[in-house]
Design a protein around this motif. Structure first.
Motif, PDB file in Angstrom:
ATOM      1  N   GLY A 108      23.222 -78.396  84.389  1.00  0.00           N
ATOM      2  CA  GLY A 108      23.798 -79.099  83.250  1.00  0.00           C
ATOM      3  C   GLY A 108      23.123 -78.745  81.941  1.00  0.00           C
ATOM      4  N   ALA A 163      31.226 -82.501  82.971  1.00  0.00           N
ATOM      5  CA  ALA A 163      30.933 -83.618  83.869  1.00  0.00           C
ATOM      6  C   ALA A 163      31.607 -83.424  85.225  1.00  0.00           C
ATOM      7  CB  ALA A 163      31.385 -84.928  83.231  1.00  0.00           C
ATOM      8  N   LEU A 166      29.610 -80.871  87.161  1.00  0.00           N
ATOM      9  CA  LEU A 166      28.377 -81.447  87.703  1.00  0.00           C
ATOM     10  C   LEU A 166      28.681 -82.390  88.864  1.00  0.00           C
ATOM     11  CD1 LEU A 166      26.341 -82.164  84.440  1.00  0.00           C
ATOM     12  CD2 LEU A 166      26.077 -80.260  86.050  1.00  0.00           C
ATOM     13  N   HIS A 167      29.797 -83.099  88.789  1.00  0.00           N
ATOM     14  CA  HIS A 167      30.225 -83.950  89.903  1.00  0.00           C
ATOM     15  C   HIS A 167      30.418 -83.100  91.151  1.00  0.00           C
ATOM     16  CE1 HIS A 167      32.826 -86.453  92.428  1.00  0.00           C
ATOM     17  NE2 HIS A 167      32.423 -87.496  91.708  1.00  0.00           N
ATOM     18  N   ARG A 187      24.382 -89.423  88.367  1.00  0.00           N
ATOM     19  CA  ARG A 187      25.743 -89.871  88.666  1.00  0.00           C
ATOM     20  C   ARG A 187      26.227 -90.875  87.619  1.00  0.00           C
ATOM     21  NH1 ARG A 187      23.668 -88.238  93.421  1.00  0.00           N
ATOM     22  NH2 ARG A 187      25.081 -87.175  94.889  1.00  0.00           N
ATOM     23  N   ILE A 190      27.304 -88.788  84.723  1.00  0.00           N
ATOM     24  CA  ILE A 190      28.568 -88.107  85.012  1.00  0.00           C
ATOM     25  C   ILE A 190      29.735 -89.073  84.853  1.00  0.00           C
ATOM     26  CG2 ILE A 190      29.934 -87.060  86.863  1.00  0.00           C
ATOM     27  CD1 ILE A 190      27.306 -85.778  87.866  1.00  0.00           C
TER      28      ILE A 190
END
Length: 354
Positions: A108, A163, A166-167, A187, A190
């Protein structure tokens, strides 16, 4: 067999890279590997696509795959891009498992830095997704896919896609309608970035990712900040030696990418996460012994103090009083390397005094 096709008289097409219009090519004028991609867009978007691609060629950042050239061959536009060795985030997660939180946070950090540079230049990526994120052998994440039309998207669209990417990195699936629950900060960040009301302020996103990725790989530190001072390298060696001794087993992955440095300079040797130790850090005998781990430790310390891994004939220009220690560690004969006790004594003579 006929001669392979060339674009613009100098980019020789080699093998395709997966499905679609992506090819490995060789730039005969610069003598380097490149990647070329046919820019497939509707005719009415062609001019704007070419303009977007040429603007993208001005982007410069360590986490951006550069657009090197834009060529037109038989009225078909092609992008010529920097070749970066690595595995896509999509492939890495699907073939192995989701990333640990610190590694995902480092991805990220890299992607956010790349997007910040692009947005400051007035360029929206528009295609941030796991397949366009390359994970290099040194642990750096690099964003490819610049140069395509963004279809007038806003920068906030890139942040939502970041996001979602990254999830996928931590969950192994897109967010869909129900992002993953969990109390951990990554989390939570995100979910906040995916919220319909828009992402949190950029400084909050950046600071949170930085805090979650404070332990930085040694290779990234050396690449971005340069070689470490000799006393710091000696202290690093003592810390890694203690961790190897505590392991009481063959580690097999001592290399800069597996050494994480915390905010106070604390070093942590993590297990080998990739498929194998890089050749520059593998002992000549390739045996599962402490002596082989010590050779790899020597190669790691060499990189830390010199800025590059050892190679035949490589000079020690910065090592100073540490040079004799490195020479012994990097001996091709395991019997000529120091024992852990001898190495500890030699490093303690070099490390900073309290």
């Amino acid at each position: 067999m006929g001669e392979t096709r060339k674009l613009a008289g100098k980019y020789r097409l080699l093998n395709p890279l997966g499905a679609g219009s992506l090819h490995l090519a060789f730039d005969e004028s610069e003598h380097r590997d490149v990647v070329v991609r046919e820019l497939r867009v509707p005719t009415e978007l062609r001019d704007s696509a070419l303009q977007e691609a040429r603007r993208a060629s001005g982007l410069r950042h360590a986490s951006i795959v550069r657009v090197l050239d834009v060529v037109i061959e038989d009225r078909v536009p092609w992008l010529v891009m920097e070749f970066v060795s690595g595995t896509s985030l999509e492939q890495a997660v699907r073939s192995r498992r989701p990333l640990p939180t610190p590694q995902a946070a480092r991805v990220g950090v890299c992607l956010l830095a790349a997007l910040t540079v692009a947005h400051e230049a007035g360029i929206v990526h528009g295609r941030v997704e796991p397949g366009n994120v390359l994970l290099t052998p040194t642990g750096r994440a690099v964003l490819t896919g610049f140069g395509f039309p963004s279809l007038s998207m806003l920068p906030s669209a890139d942040l939502w896609s970041l996001a979602a990417t990254l999830h996928f990195a931590v969950e192994g699936r897109p967010p869909g309608q129900v992002p993953a629950e969990g109390p951990d900060p990554l989390r939570s960040l995100i979910r906040a970035m995916l919220h319909p009301s828009g992402p949190p302020p950029m400084d909050v996103v950046r600071e949170t990712l930085d805090l979650l990725a404070v332990d930085r790989p040694l290779d990234v530190i050396v690449a971005t900040a340069g070689p470490l001072p000799v006393p710091e390298v000696a202290a690093l060696g003592l810390s890694l030696l203690a961790q190897l001794e505590a392991l009481a087993d063959f580690h097999g992955g001592v290399q800069p990418g597996n050494v994480l440095i915390g905010p106070q300079g604390r070093a942590r040797l993590i297990p080998l996460l990739r498929s194998g130790t890089l050749p520059a850090y593998t002992a000549p005998e390739a045996a599962p012994t402490m002596a082989a781990d010590l050779w790899s430790l020597g190669a790691t310390l060499f990189t830390a103090v010199e800025g590059a891994p050892p190679a035949p004939g490589a000079a020690l220009a910065r090592a100073g009083v540490l040079a004799p220690v490195l020479f012994r560690l990097l001996s091709g004969n395991p019997l000529e390397r120091p024992t852990p006790d001898e190495l500890r004594h030699d490093l303690e003579a070099v490390r900073p005094r309290a």
